[in-house]
Design a protein around this motif. Structure first.
Motif, PDB file in Angstrom:
ATOM      1  N   MET A  71      18.457  51.253  86.171  1.00 46.09           N
ATOM      2  CA  MET A  71      18.932  52.562  86.548  1.00 46.09           C
ATOM      3  C   MET A  71      18.882  52.732  88.062  1.00 46.09           C
ATOM      4  O   MET A  71      19.718  53.429  88.615  1.00 46.09           O
ATOM      5  N   TYR A  72      17.895  52.118  88.670  1.00 45.34           N
ATOM      6  CA  TYR A  72      17.758  52.237  90.124  1.00 45.34           C
ATOM      7  C   TYR A  72      19.007  51.712  90.821  1.00 45.34           C
ATOM      8  O   TYR A  72      19.547  52.360  91.724  1.00 45.34           O
ATOM      9  N   VAL A  73      19.474  50.545  90.407  1.00 43.39           N
ATOM     10  CA  VAL A  73      20.653  49.946  91.029  1.00 43.39           C
ATOM     11  C   VAL A  73      21.878  50.821  90.797  1.00 43.39           C
ATOM     12  O   VAL A  73      22.671  51.049  91.718  1.00 43.39           O
ATOM     13  N   ALA A  74      22.027  51.315  89.577  1.00 43.91           N
ATOM     14  CA  ALA A  74      23.168  52.186  89.274  1.00 43.91           C
ATOM     15  C   ALA A  74      23.131  53.452  90.131  1.00 43.91           C
ATOM     16  O   ALA A  74      24.169  53.908  90.622  1.00 43.91           O
ATOM     17  N   ASN A  75      21.939  54.012  90.317  1.00 40.86           N
ATOM     18  CA  ASN A  75      21.813  55.204  91.170  1.00 40.86           C
ATOM     19  C   ASN A  75      22.198  54.891  92.613  1.00 40.86           C
ATOM     20  O   ASN A  75      22.850  55.691  93.276  1.00 40.86           O
ATOM     21  N   ARG A  76      21.791  53.732  93.086  1.00 41.38           N
ATOM     22  CA  ARG A  76      22.113  53.350  94.464  1.00 41.38           C
ATOM     23  C   ARG A  76      23.614  53.136  94.645  1.00 41.38           C
ATOM     24  O   ARG A  76      24.137  53.304  95.734  1.00 41.38           O
ATOM     25  N   LEU A  77      24.277  52.750  93.555  1.00 42.10           N
ATOM     26  CA  LEU A  77      25.728  52.554  93.609  1.00 42.10           C
ATOM     27  C   LEU A  77      26.496  53.853  93.397  1.00 42.10           C
ATOM     28  O   LEU A  77      27.722  53.861  93.402  1.00 42.10           O
ATOM     29  N   GLY A  78      25.779  54.956  93.189  1.00 38.80           N
ATOM     30  CA  GLY A  78      26.418  56.255  93.081  1.00 38.80           C
ATOM     31  C   GLY A  78      26.581  56.782  91.674  1.00 38.80           C
ATOM     32  O   GLY A  78      27.104  57.877  91.486  1.00 38.80           O
ATOM     33  N   TYR A  79      26.162  56.027  90.661  1.00 46.32           N
ATOM     34  CA  TYR A  79      26.287  56.515  89.292  1.00 46.32           C
ATOM     35  C   TYR A  79      25.071  57.356  88.951  1.00 46.32           C
ATOM     36  O   TYR A  79      23.942  56.918  89.134  1.00 46.32           O
ATOM     37  N   ILE A  80      25.286  58.545  88.458  1.00 43.64           N
ATOM     38  CA  ILE A  80      24.205  59.443  88.076  1.00 43.64           C
ATOM     39  C   ILE A  80      24.192  59.570  86.560  1.00 43.64           C
ATOM     40  O   ILE A  80      25.196  59.942  85.951  1.00 43.64           O
ATOM     41  N   PHE A  81      23.063  59.268  85.951  1.00 34.88           N
ATOM     42  CA  PHE A  81      22.897  59.371  84.505  1.00 34.88           C
ATOM     43  C   PHE A  81      22.596  60.814  84.112  1.00 34.88           C
ATOM     44  O   PHE A  81      22.116  61.593  84.941  1.00 34.88           O
ATOM     45  N   PRO A  82      22.831  61.172  82.838  1.00 35.74           N
ATOM     46  CA  PRO A  82      22.387  62.487  82.364  1.00 35.74           C
ATOM     47  C   PRO A  82      20.870  62.614  82.540  1.00 35.74           C
ATOM     48  O   PRO A  82      20.142  61.614  82.514  1.00 35.74           O
ATOM     49  N   ASN A  83      20.388  63.834  82.707  1.00 34.23           N
ATOM     50  CA  ASN A  83      18.982  64.053  83.035  1.00 34.23           C
ATOM     51  C   ASN A  83      18.004  63.425  82.054  1.00 34.23           C
ATOM     52  O   ASN A  83      16.983  62.880  82.456  1.00 34.23           O
ATOM     53  N   LEU A  84      18.286  63.519  80.746  1.00 31.41           N
ATOM     54  CA  LEU A  84      17.368  62.927  79.768  1.00 31.41           C
ATOM     55  C   LEU A  84      17.207  61.433  79.991  1.00 31.41           C
ATOM     56  O   LEU A  84      16.099  60.900  79.913  1.00 31.41           O
ATOM     57  N   ILE A  85      18.304  60.746  80.251  1.00 29.73           N
ATOM     58  CA  ILE A  85      18.238  59.309  80.501  1.00 29.73           C
ATOM     59  C   ILE A  85      17.646  59.036  81.868  1.00 29.73           C
ATOM     60  O   ILE A  85      16.783  58.171  82.028  1.00 29.73           O
ATOM     61  N   GLN A  86      18.072  59.767  82.860  1.00 29.76           N
ATOM     62  CA  GLN A  86      17.631  59.570  84.241  1.00 29.76           C
ATOM     63  C   GLN A  86      16.110  59.685  84.387  1.00 29.76           C
ATOM     64  O   GLN A  86      15.495  58.877  85.068  1.00 29.76           O
ATOM     65  N   PHE A  87      15.522  60.668  83.727  1.00 31.72           N
ATOM     66  CA  PHE A  87      14.116  60.948  83.982  1.00 31.72           C
ATOM     67  C   PHE A  87      13.166  60.449  82.904  1.00 31.72           C
ATOM     68  O   PHE A  87      11.973  60.306  83.165  1.00 31.72           O
ATOM     69  N   TYR A  88      13.652  60.196  81.687  1.00 34.17           N
ATOM     70  CA  TYR A  88      12.705  59.905  80.610  1.00 34.17           C
ATOM     71  C   TYR A  88      12.903  58.583  79.884  1.00 34.17           C
ATOM     72  O   TYR A  88      11.998  58.132  79.186  1.00 34.17           O
ATOM     73  N   LEU A  89      14.047  57.934  80.007  1.00 34.54           N
ATOM     74  CA  LEU A  89      14.272  56.685  79.280  1.00 34.54           C
ATOM     75  C   LEU A  89      13.294  55.594  79.698  1.00 34.54           C
ATOM     76  O   LEU A  89      12.730  54.903  78.845  1.00 34.54           O
ATOM     77  N   SER A  90      13.064  55.441  80.983  1.00 36.98           N
ATOM     78  CA  SER A  90      12.133  54.399  81.440  1.00 36.98           C
ATOM     79  C   SER A  90      10.718  54.670  80.937  1.00 36.98           C
ATOM     80  O   SER A  90       9.988  53.732  80.585  1.00 36.98           O
ATOM     81  N   ASP A  91      10.323  55.936  80.855  1.00 41.39           N
ATOM     82  CA  ASP A  91       8.994  56.273  80.336  1.00 41.39           C
ATOM     83  C   ASP A  91       8.909  55.993  78.838  1.00 41.39           C
ATOM     84  O   ASP A  91       7.884  55.528  78.341  1.00 41.39           O
ATOM     85  N   LEU A  92       9.991  56.262  78.124  1.00 43.63           N
ATOM     86  CA  LEU A  92      10.023  55.999  76.689  1.00 43.63           C
ATOM     87  C   LEU A  92       9.943  54.500  76.400  1.00 43.63           C
ATOM     88  O   LEU A  92       9.299  54.081  75.439  1.00 43.63           O
ATOM     89  N   LEU A  93      10.557  53.685  77.245  1.00 43.48           N
ATOM     90  CA  LEU A  93      10.580  52.237  77.035  1.00 43.48           C
ATOM     91  C   LEU A  93       9.375  51.511  77.617  1.00 43.48           C
ATOM     92  O   LEU A  93       9.132  50.355  77.265  1.00 43.48           O
ATOM     93  N   ALA A  94       8.611  52.168  78.484  1.00 43.22           N
ATOM     94  CA  ALA A  94       7.507  51.495  79.179  1.00 43.22           C
ATOM     95  C   ALA A  94       6.472  50.926  78.219  1.00 43.22           C
ATOM     96  O   ALA A  94       6.109  49.745  78.314  1.00 43.22           O
ATOM     97  N   VAL A  95       5.967  51.713  77.303  1.00 47.14           N
ATOM     98  CA  VAL A  95       4.912  51.248  76.397  1.00 47.14           C
ATOM     99  C   VAL A  95       5.419  50.151  75.461  1.00 47.14           C
ATOM    100  O   VAL A  95       4.735  49.127  75.320  1.00 47.14           O
ATOM    101  N   PRO A  96       6.594  50.283  74.828  1.00 48.34           N
ATOM    102  CA  PRO A  96       7.054  49.171  73.995  1.00 48.34           C
ATOM    103  C   PRO A  96       7.239  47.862  74.773  1.00 48.34           C
ATOM    104  O   PRO A  96       6.919  46.787  74.270  1.00 48.34           O
ATOM    105  N   VAL A  97       7.714  47.941  76.002  1.00 43.27           N
ATOM    106  CA  VAL A  97       7.896  46.725  76.801  1.00 43.27           C
ATOM    107  C   VAL A  97       6.535  46.114  77.160  1.00 43.27           C
ATOM    108  O   VAL A  97       6.312  44.910  76.977  1.00 43.27           O
ATOM    109  N   ILE A  98       5.613  46.924  77.645  1.00 43.96           N
ATOM    110  CA  ILE A  98       4.287  46.422  78.023  1.00 43.96           C
ATOM    111  C   ILE A  98       3.544  45.892  76.800  1.00 43.96           C
ATOM    112  O   ILE A  98       2.920  44.825  76.849  1.00 43.96           O
ATOM    113  N   ALA A  99       3.627  46.604  75.687  1.00 45.65           N
ATOM    114  CA  ALA A  99       2.943  46.169  74.465  1.00 45.65           C
ATOM    115  C   ALA A  99       3.539  44.877  73.927  1.00 45.65           C
ATOM    116  O   ALA A  99       2.808  44.003  73.447  1.00 45.65           O
ATOM    117  N   THR A 100       4.862  44.733  74.000  1.00 44.92           N
ATOM    118  CA  THR A 100       5.495  43.498  73.543  1.00 44.92           C
ATOM    119  C   THR A 100       5.084  42.315  74.408  1.00 44.92           C
ATOM    120  O   THR A 100       4.763  41.240  73.891  1.00 44.92           O
TER     121      THR A 100
END
Length: 103
Positions: free
Chosen positions: A1-30
């Motif tokens: 998402m960081y790269v997309a933001n730097r390229l000018g693409y803005i995600f909807p707020n739910l994805i922009q602010f919370y998707l990485s937090d939602l995926l953090a624990v499953p990725v770290i736990a895996t």
């Protein structure tokens, strides 16, 4: 998402602010699960509840308490903690299964 933001693409707020937090624990736990299976040479190893609780607590403390205190870039948000819990619940119910080895 960081790269997309730097390229000018803005995600909807739910994805922009919370998707990485939602995926953090499953990725770290895996990653933790893969490491433990490799270290213990047990493909059927699964994380126990206190290990998952530890991962959720560490994500909450590091990203919602420590980093906002030391760096202005990070903002403490209680909804992020809810996302860590939801991601942990998803990992516990769906992903934390013994490895199935094909014959």
């Amino acid at each position: 998402m960081y790269v997309a933001n730097r390229l000018g693409y803005i995600f909807p707020n739910l994805i922009q602010f919370y998707l990485s937090d939602l995926l953090a624990v499953p990725v770290i736990a895996t990653l933790s699960l893969w490491l433990m299976r490799w270290l213990l040479s047990q493909q059927n190893f699964v994380l126990v509840y206190w290990q998952l609780i530890f991962i959720i607590m560490m994500c909450s403390i590091i990203f919602e308490v420590l980093l906002p205190y030391f760096m202005e870039r990070y903002v403490s948000d209680s909804v992020d903690v809810l996302m860590y819990l939801l991601g942990g619940g998803f990992f516990w119910k769906v992903m934390n299964k013994p490895s199935v080895l094909l014959p």
